[in-house]
Design an enzyme around this catalytic site. Structure first.
Site, short mmCIF file in Angstrom:
data_model
loop_
_atom_site.label_atom_id
_atom_site.label_comp_id
_atom_site.label_asym_id
_atom_site.label_seq_id
_atom_site.Cartn_x
_atom_site.Cartn_y
_atom_site.Cartn_z
N CYS A 337 0.79 -1.24 0.00
CA CYS A 337 0.00 0.00 0.00
C CYS A 337 0.82 1.28 0.00
CB CYS A 337 -1.03 0.02 1.12
SG CYS A 337 -1.00 -1.34 2.25
N ARG A 366 7.10 -10.87 5.63
CA ARG A 366 6.75 -10.58 7.02
C ARG A 366 7.40 -11.61 7.91
NH1 ARG A 366 0.29 -9.25 6.11
NH2 ARG A 366 0.66 -7.69 4.49
N GLN A 384 0.74 -11.16 -2.68
CA GLN A 384 -0.66 -10.75 -2.56
C GLN A 384 -1.19 -10.38 -3.93
OE1 GLN A 384 0.11 -7.47 0.21
NE2 GLN A 384 -1.22 -8.52 1.66
N ASP A 386 -2.84 -7.93 -4.79
CA ASP A 386 -3.19 -6.68 -4.13
C ASP A 386 -3.72 -5.65 -5.12
OD1 ASP A 386 -3.42 -5.23 -1.87
OD2 ASP A 386 -1.28 -4.99 -1.51
N HIS A 388 -5.24 -1.30 -4.86
CA HIS A 388 -5.71 -0.19 -4.04
C HIS A 388 -6.54 0.74 -4.90
CE1 HIS A 388 -2.27 -1.80 -1.81
NE2 HIS A 388 -3.08 -1.62 -0.80
N LYS A 472 -12.68 -4.02 8.05
CA LYS A 472 -12.48 -4.84 6.86
C LYS A 472 -13.56 -5.90 6.72
CE LYS A 472 -9.19 -7.82 9.26
NZ LYS A 472 -8.05 -8.69 9.13
N HIS A 518 -8.33 -1.17 0.14
CA HIS A 518 -7.39 -2.27 -0.10
C HIS A 518 -8.22 -3.50 -0.41
CE1 HIS A 518 -4.28 -0.30 2.65
NE2 HIS A 518 -5.39 0.30 3.01
#
Length: 645
Positions: A337, A366, A384, A386, A388, A472, A518
């Site tokens: 992000c 991570r 991910q 991902d 945005h 979320k 997200h």
RNA sequence: GCUGAUGUAGCUCAGGGGUAGAGCACUUGCUUGGUAAGUAAGAGGUCACGGGUUCAAUUCCCGUCAUUAGCUCCA
């Protein structure tokens, strides 16, 4: 006389002091034999406890969740009795029922206890259960309870009693065993017919790692031996579809001690499958107005200080990478992000540009505690899916809905029928751990609740599960054997645009702050593939599976013919492999069946001569003769059906 | 991270103080087949890594790494 209202609405007038068991006996003896406990005015009680006021009553048996819990709780006491007999002087901590069975935490003092000792305890339990030991409930004063456990020298029970209020303390006794316990318990140990102690594990007293580690013994009991057998078979079936086992067998991924724990290596077949999933989603995103972007694997520490991630996750993250001369600090990116925020900020935005949707299959790193790592579902490096979305306030709900549509499409195409949307909101009390204003949180939470309602999703609200920057919506997916996993996620974020000072110019020529969404329909490629493997037990949908068709020549004479056939199928976008080993057809079929390849073509003299295909379907058998065109059409139709919007 | 278990051939696993074994997979030969295991031979191992004990360690002890179960279910 008091009035007892039964679940069917019938009202019985009985003497005060009548127990649930008495009521059961008045209905039928068979029912009374099966009663484990009873729900009295909504509270689960011992069946033998006297009822002294007008009440609603439902009798609980093995068919009720609470009935099962009662039996398992009693089984925990039974195990404790067996343990005290076999290991005099052991200290008992707590022993509750759980979703599947029960456990008891025990301080074994100077004894050593291992899995090999389980059988011995199990046998003693069986012996005790047969004696139909009666569970007796006794209300005691705090002083008496303290005296009993002081005498018994049990520090854990004493600690628990000290936290209880006088007048609310009860003890239960069965056979030679007495325990501090709120209850309820079953009438006697007779119905416990099948006992299995499953495992031994360590557990901290009260779940706190600063406390002493106790020995936890897990077990399960059933009223019938057959049910135990079936339960153990289900456990075995779950093991058979474990993604770690199938991932190895199907040659999808591996791990290497040298590369490092929690860092998956995707093998060619797994990569092909993963790429197929990625392309599938990319296409859906392309159709929905997403733009692909690409960002580096590391980012300057300041980036994460700005985003707030450094403060929140700094200690849990990997250590910074320092440049040799300038002494600058970089971090492996734990999320995409902040990078995407900087892409947004790279040029001025007008309200006419919004919404902008940046998508990236971004690999993040991570640090997970070594004990948390688990196959592909919990790893240290993962990708991910991902994206945005930066939009205006009045676009949030529509964008949110569109994302929900993509998630639904993804889940449908992979045959996940049964899922729940979990709405994760702030903790009601402890609000310090979240960043952002109350007002923004309220708005975001409301937007999620509204859209999920409109999308007709099966939802459940969880307080305290929100991310620190916003509420979320997580898609909890059940696999084929009923286990629940968190996959896709959608999160509304008012905070990052604030921290990165993102802006757009509105129709009023004023600067406004966009809102960020997200989202990741898969969650991560790793976890998604893991869950998918377990969901379909390695039999992937036709559109996704590595090899769709295995061509099996009857003898080596037809190998060349089959190679050409494979090329022809490729022209139809069908993935085929030729098994040209010098093996008999029975062997080739068996191996292909075990590899779970969906279709087989058996090619011999007849097929080569008549220019037809003998088709066999995995798990089903011979389908008869097809021409190449017929077969290709069949495959294409099946694939299209699976990934239709 | 903590506690326990585990680490032997590509895979699944047996073994055990005197330098290793099975089945499958692999290679080669024979066989050329009709819908779930044809046949014979061969090749393949620093017994996770590092240290210690011992005349001798893959085996016993310690450490490391990795895998795994649990540490979330609360009398």
């Amino acid at each position: 006389m008091i009035k007892i209202t039964l679940p069917d609405g019938a009202i019985k007038e009985v003497d005060s002091g009548t127990s649930a068991m008495d009521v059961a006996l008045s209905i039928s003896e068979g029912l009374a034999r099966n009663v484990l406990s009873a729900k009295v005015n909504g509270e689960v009680w011992d069946a033998s406890r006297p009822i002294t006021e007008d009440s609603t009553l439902s009798l609980l048996t093995w068919n009720d969740e609470e009935g099962k819990a009662t039996m398992w709780h009693s089984s925990a006491h039974l195990m404790a009795e067996a343990l005290e007999f076999l290991y005099p002087g052991v200290k008992l901590a707590i022993g509750p029922p759980i979703e599947n069975g029960f456990y008891y935490d025990i301080d074994f003092m100077d004894y050593t206890f291992s899995e090999n000792d389980l059988k011995k305890v199990e046998d003693k339990m069986k012996e005790l259960a047969k004696q139909k030991l009666v569970f007796e409930r006794k209300e005691v004063s705090k002083a008496d309870a303290l005296a009993y456990f002081t005498e018994k020298e049990d520090p854990y029970k004493l600690e628990l009693i000290n936290e209880l209020e006088d007048g609310t303390i009860t003890m239960y006794t069965q056979g030679n065993f007495t325990d501090l316990c709120r209850g309820p318990h079953m009438p006697h140990t007779g119905p416990i017919k099948a006992i299995k102690l499953l495992s031994v594990a360590g557990a901290y007293w009260r779940g706190d790692e600063k406390n002493k580690q106790l020995t936890r013994i897990y077990g399960i009991t059933f009223p019938k031996a057959k049910e135990l057998t079936e339960y153990l078979e289900r456990l075995e079936a779950a093991k058979q579809r474990d993604h770690r086992k199938l991932g190895k067998e199907l040659e999808l991924f591996t791990f290497s001690q040298k590369v490092g724990a929690g860092l998956p290596l995707w093998l060619p077949k797994g990569t092909a499958l993963r790429e197929r999933l990625i392309n599938f989603l990319k296409k859906a995103q392309d159709d929905s107005g997403y733009d692909q972007v690409c960002t580096p694997h590391i980012g300057h520490k300041d980036l994460y200080v700005t985003s707030g991630h450094y403060e929140k996750y700094g200690a849990d993250s990997f250590q910074p990478i320092k440049t040799p001369n300038e002494d600058e600090e970089f971090l492996l990116k734990p999320m995409n992000c902040p990078h995407h925020c900087e892409i947004y900020a790279s040029s001025p935005k007008s309200y006419k540009d919004l919404p902008v949707r940046y998508a990236e299959f971004g690999t993040v790193y991570r640090y997970e505690m070594s004990g948390e790592l688990h196959g592909l579902t919990r790893v240290r490096g993962f990708t991910q899916d991902d994206a945005h979305i930066f939009c205006m306030e009045n676009q949030v709900e529509e964008e949110f809905e569109k994302v929900i549509d993509i998630v639904k499409y993804v889940l449908k195409s992979l045959d996940f029928q049964d899922y729940t949307a979990q709405i994760s909101l702030r903790d009601k009390d402890n609000r310090d751990k979240y960043i952002g204003t109350d007002e923004n949180w309220e708005k975001a939470e409301q937007a999620i609740i509204n859209t999920t309602k409109r999308a007709g999703l099966n939802t459940v609200i969880e307080y305290g599960e929100a991310a620190f920057y916003g509420p979320k919506l997580d898609f909890m997916v059940k696999d084929a054997i009923g286990r629940s996993w968190q996959l896709g996620t959608i999160q509304v974020d008012y905070t990052l645009p604030e921290r990165f000072e993102l802006e757009y110019t509105g129709a009023d020529n004023q600067k406004h702050r966009p809102i960020m969404i997200h989202r990741a329909p898969f969650g991560s490629m790793e976890r998604f593939v893991a869950v998918l493997i377990e969901h379909c037990a390695g039999k992937f949908p036709l559109w996704l599976t590595p090899t769709q068709v295995a061509i099996l020549p009857l003898s080596e004479k037809y190998n060349d013919y089959c190679q050409n056939l494979s090329k022809s199928l490729k022209n139809y976008d069908i993935r085929a492999l030729v098994d040209d080993r010098n093996e008999k057809i029975g062997k080739k079929i068996r191996d292909t069946e075990l590899e779970k390849t969906p279709y087989m073509l058996i090619i011999g003299e007849k097929e080569a001569g008549d220019n037809v295909l003998a088709v066999r379907k995995q798990g089903e058998g011979d389908l008869g003769s097809f021409t190449l065109e017929e077969f290709a059409k069949k495959i294409q139709q099946e694939v299209e059906e699976q990934i239709k919007y």
